[in-house]
Design an enzyme around this catalytic site. Structure first.
Site, mmCIF file in Angstrom:
data_model
loop_
_atom_site.group_PDB
_atom_site.id
_atom_site.type_symbol
_atom_site.label_atom_id
_atom_site.label_comp_id
_atom_site.label_asym_id
_atom_site.label_seq_id
_atom_site.Cartn_x
_atom_site.Cartn_y
_atom_site.Cartn_z
ATOM 1 N N GLY A 155 0.767 -1.233 0.000
ATOM 2 C CA GLY A 155 0.000 0.000 0.000
ATOM 3 C C GLY A 155 0.798 1.283 0.000
ATOM 4 N N ASP A 156 2.102 1.208 0.274
ATOM 5 C CA ASP A 156 2.959 2.401 0.258
ATOM 6 C C ASP A 156 4.369 1.989 -0.152
ATOM 7 O OD1 ASP A 156 3.870 4.987 0.535
ATOM 8 O OD2 ASP A 156 3.931 4.946 2.723
ATOM 9 N N LEU A 157 4.455 1.348 -1.282
ATOM 10 C CA LEU A 157 5.703 0.729 -1.713
ATOM 11 C C LEU A 157 6.519 1.677 -2.587
ATOM 12 C CD1 LEU A 157 6.906 -2.000 -1.048
ATOM 13 C CD2 LEU A 157 5.959 -2.900 -3.151
#
Length: 100
Positions: free
Chosen positions: A3-5
């Site tokens: 989700g926040d790569l």
């Protein structure tokens, strides 16, 4: 799905010209979801060449997945702006820059 790569949350080691994932940071947004989101983030944060290598190493050539990655990459700046509004941080201006 992480989700926040983005680039700031992925650690790579390069061996013989090939990337090897050595660590992933910031697991706050982990959830079940479409892997296209994480793959698009790799492309946006680390560049299309690395994304192509990751796709090749993972043997991910599914046309549907590639289409979803392209769609997510096309809206990544807007997604950044939306998260900035949610979190009240300074990335809002950066995220909206491409839409002005």
């Amino acid at each position: 799905m992480h989700g926040d790569l983005g680039a700031e949350n992925v650690l790579w080691e390069w061996t013989h010209g090939l990337p090897h994932l050595s660590g992933v940071l910031d697991w706050d947004d982990v959830t079940l979801g479409d892997p296209a989101e994480d793959l698009a983030a790799i492309g946006a944060g680390c560049g299309p060449e690395l994304l192509e290598r990751v796709l090749a190493l993972g043997n991910w050539s599914n046309r549907g997945l590639l289409t979803r990655i392209a769609a997510r990459r096309g809206t990544s700046a807007l997604q950044q702006a939306l998260y900035a509004i949610r979190d009240g941080d300074e990335e809002l201006v950066d995220g909206l820059a491409d839409y002005r």
